[in-house]
Design a protein around this motif. Structure first.
Motif, mmCIF file in Angstrom:
data_model
loop_
_atom_site.group_PDB
_atom_site.id
_atom_site.type_symbol
_atom_site.label_atom_id
_atom_site.label_comp_id
_atom_site.label_asym_id
_atom_site.label_seq_id
_atom_site.Cartn_x
_atom_site.Cartn_y
_atom_site.Cartn_z
ATOM 1 N N GLY A 27 30.592 32.790 32.922
ATOM 2 C CA GLY A 27 29.673 33.369 33.906
ATOM 3 C C GLY A 27 30.340 34.344 34.855
ATOM 4 O O GLY A 27 29.670 35.012 35.630
ATOM 5 N N VAL A 28 31.691 34.422 34.793
ATOM 6 C CA VAL A 28 32.380 35.383 35.662
ATOM 7 C C VAL A 28 32.979 36.499 34.800
ATOM 8 O O VAL A 28 33.716 36.229 33.854
ATOM 9 C CB VAL A 28 33.491 34.691 36.494
ATOM 10 N N GLU A 29 32.625 37.725 35.122
ATOM 11 C CA GLU A 29 33.114 38.871 34.350
ATOM 12 C C GLU A 29 33.974 39.769 35.212
ATOM 13 O O GLU A 29 33.650 39.988 36.377
ATOM 14 C CB GLU A 29 31.925 39.731 33.902
ATOM 15 N N ILE A 30 35.038 40.314 34.615
ATOM 16 C CA ILE A 30 35.869 41.281 35.339
ATOM 17 C C ILE A 30 35.404 42.683 34.965
ATOM 18 O O ILE A 30 35.258 43.003 33.788
ATOM 19 C CB ILE A 30 37.357 41.088 34.992
ATOM 20 N N ILE A 85 29.447 39.205 43.869
ATOM 21 C CA ILE A 85 30.505 40.140 43.457
ATOM 22 C C ILE A 85 31.745 39.900 44.316
ATOM 23 O O ILE A 85 31.668 39.915 45.548
ATOM 24 C CB ILE A 85 30.063 41.619 43.603
ATOM 25 N N LEU A 86 32.874 39.657 43.657
ATOM 26 C CA LEU A 86 34.145 39.584 44.366
ATOM 27 C C LEU A 86 34.678 41.009 44.481
ATOM 28 O O LEU A 86 34.939 41.672 43.464
ATOM 29 C CB LEU A 86 35.147 38.707 43.607
ATOM 30 N N ASN A 87 34.788 41.466 45.709
ATOM 31 C CA ASN A 87 35.244 42.832 45.956
ATOM 32 C C ASN A 87 36.768 42.873 45.905
ATOM 33 O O ASN A 87 37.444 42.498 46.863
ATOM 34 C CB ASN A 87 34.732 43.290 47.330
ATOM 35 N N ILE A 114 33.879 40.386 39.148
ATOM 36 C CA ILE A 114 35.053 40.763 39.936
ATOM 37 C C ILE A 114 35.240 42.264 39.727
ATOM 38 O O ILE A 114 35.494 42.711 38.605
ATOM 39 C CB ILE A 114 36.309 40.004 39.457
ATOM 40 N N GLY A 115 35.073 43.042 40.784
ATOM 41 C CA GLY A 115 35.211 44.505 40.674
ATOM 42 C C GLY A 115 36.616 44.919 41.084
ATOM 43 O O GLY A 115 36.988 44.805 42.246
ATOM 44 N N ILE A 116 37.416 45.383 40.100
ATOM 45 C CA ILE A 116 38.818 45.774 40.362
ATOM 46 C C ILE A 116 39.032 47.222 39.926
ATOM 47 O O ILE A 116 38.658 47.588 38.811
ATOM 48 C CB ILE A 116 39.822 44.889 39.579
ATOM 49 N N GLU A 117 39.653 48.017 40.783
ATOM 50 C CA GLU A 117 39.960 49.399 40.382
ATOM 51 C C GLU A 117 41.048 49.402 39.299
ATOM 52 O O GLU A 117 41.888 48.499 39.259
ATOM 53 C CB GLU A 117 40.446 50.200 41.592
ATOM 54 N N ASP A 118 41.039 50.449 38.487
ATOM 55 C CA ASP A 118 41.948 50.450 37.333
ATOM 56 C C ASP A 118 43.413 50.652 37.716
ATOM 57 O O ASP A 118 44.285 50.614 36.855
ATOM 58 C CB ASP A 118 41.511 51.471 36.278
ATOM 59 N N ASN A 119 43.706 50.838 39.002
ATOM 60 C CA ASN A 119 45.127 50.876 39.404
ATOM 61 C C ASN A 119 45.669 49.469 39.673
ATOM 62 O O ASN A 119 46.802 49.314 40.140
ATOM 63 C CB ASN A 119 45.332 51.790 40.626
#
Ligand code: SF4
Ligand code: SF4
Length: 421
Positions: free
Chosen positions: A208-211, A146-148, A188-193
């Motif tokens: 293979g990589v999902e956002i 997981i990419l933080n 890739i875990g990204i906050e909605d801001n």
């Protein structure tokens, strides 16, 4: 939108920097480079007073299993080595020790990748500063990475800006991490801001990589919270992410991995958010490790007013600083200069705390399901066994309980004290 249980919504103050390009700070005339700026044993000095160095010259060798090498961030001369720091004076030439051209990386094995990452002195740049090569060698097989990209602390926007300005490089770094771990699945875990950054990153995402767009909530960037939100896996009490098959790294770390592998560039500079209402002009600055904080204030046009508080890191988990002489280090993701003590209650500077009101707000806010009120009362009464039974060790020291507490109780200080017993 995906999220985790608990958490809080402090004001973010990210507007101060999020729409401004990263600015490169001027070359410092002198750097103070600590040999212990990572988790584990301090590095062993491998230079002597009077030695000539360049940007990227190794000056400290990793010592023992948990440690990291340290490199000069400027070219010049070693002036002093004392108290686990190396002081280097610049020659103004900014000569580099590394190749700075794109390498052929396709033939590199996972082991070779980890050797390059270790040699570059890369550590977790989200603040924990744990040696990255070691993190990429978990004792059991993992199935995803997981990419933080949550960057959930108020004020901080260095990762956000990096994603907007270097999306392709970050995705390439992520592919290297996945190769080193031997996994095919990445998130890739990204906050909605930060939807603009998610969009830009999406142009380069391989198969293979999902956002995953996550609800903006503190502490969304905690590893446990991220894993629970994205994968619905719970890291066991006292456990680590690899035990549920995951490794997590933040954006700046993965970008440093890209630079180390493609350019053979050691970690000697990074992007840091300089912000807060005491500064004339907040900036995300690319700075050389070891630059004293006071030398960087001029990059932000100085102070509007003397800050009442200087914090290294974010306001929730960062550390209050007593001096502007201290240098920025690998783990510094932000330096905040605050006029009013709006975050000061958890920095021991505010009013007297009141007795617990039994309102339960801290319990609701705790992302790891603890009862901070009961734990703090147990610590107050020195009932260490009771604190242990309440799982004090699982506290991630996020400060959400203390932020929300209407009685202004110093819950974090008490919990930290209890954890040290
Ligand atoms: S008890 Fe620990 S983990 Fe829970 S909210 Fe407080 S600081 Fe965060
Ligand atoms: S939030 Fe503060 S006052 Fe409310 S229960 Fe927790 S410790 Fe007590």
């Amino acid at each position: 939108m995906k999220t985790f249980r608990g958490g809080i919504h402090p004001p973010t103050f990210k507007h101060l920097t999020q729409n401004k390009p990263i600015k490169t700070a001027s070359l410092p005339s002198r750097v103070i480079i600590p040999l212990n700026q990572h988790t584990g044993a301090p590095a062993r000095p491998v230079v002597n007073i009077g030695d000539k160095v360049r940007a990227g010259t190794k000056i400290g060798e990793a010592k023992g299993k948990i440690s990291a090498s340290v490199h000069s961030s400027i070219s010049g001369e070693v002036k002093d080595i004392k108290d686990l720091t190396i002081i280097i004076e610049s020659d103004g030439r900014d000569e580099k020790e590394f190749l700075n051209d794109v390498q052929d990386i396709n033939d590199l094995s996972p082991e070779e990748l980890k050797e390059i990452i270790a040699a570059a002195g890369i550590v977790g740049l989200g603040g924990a500063a744990f040696p990255t090569a070691l993190k990429l060698s978990p004792p059991q097989k993992v199935d995803c990475f997981i990419l933080n990209a949550a960057e959930c602390e108020p004020y901080l926007t260095a990762d956000h800006r990096l994603m907007l300005e270097k999306p392709e490089e970050i995705i390439k770094g992520m592919e290297l991490v996945m190769k080193a771990l031997g996994v095919k699945k990445g998130y890739i875990g990204i906050e909605d801001n930060k939807r603009d950054a998610a969009k830009r990153m999406s142009h380069f995402c391989p198969l293979g990589v999902e956002i995953e767009i996550l609800k903006t909530k503190y502490p969304q960037g905690g590893e446990r919270e991220l894993i629970e939100t994205i994968l619905n896996r719970k890291v066991p009490s006292g456990g680590l992410p690899y035990e549920v098959g995951v490794v997590v790294n933040n954006v700046a770390t993965v970008f440093a991995i890209y630079e180390a592998v493609y350019l053979r560039k050691p970690l000697y500079e990074r992007v840091i958010t300089f912000s807060g209402d005491a500064l004339r002009q907040a900036e995300d600055l690319k700075v050389r490790i070891g630059t004293p904080i006071k030398d960087l204030i001029k990059e932000c046009k100085g102070f509007k007013q003397e800050p009442e508080q200087v914090i290294m890191g974010g306001p929730m988990m960062g550390l209050a600083q007593q001096s502007l002489e201290v240098p920025v280090v690998k783990g510094s993701c932000g330096i905040l200069f605050l006029k009013a003590p709006q975050w000061a209650k958890r920095k021991n500077q505010l009013k007297k705390e009141n007795p617990c009101l039994r309102c339960g707000k801290c319990v609701e806010a705790c992302p790891v399901n603890l009862n901070p009120s009961l734990i703090s009362l147990a610590v107050e009464k020195k009932k260490w066994d009771a604190a242990k039974e309440l799982n004090i060790e699982d506290c991630i020291e996020c400060g959400a309980c203390e932020y929300i507490c209407p009685a202004e109780r110093r819950l974090m200080d008490m919990i930290k004290e209890g954890k040290e017993r």
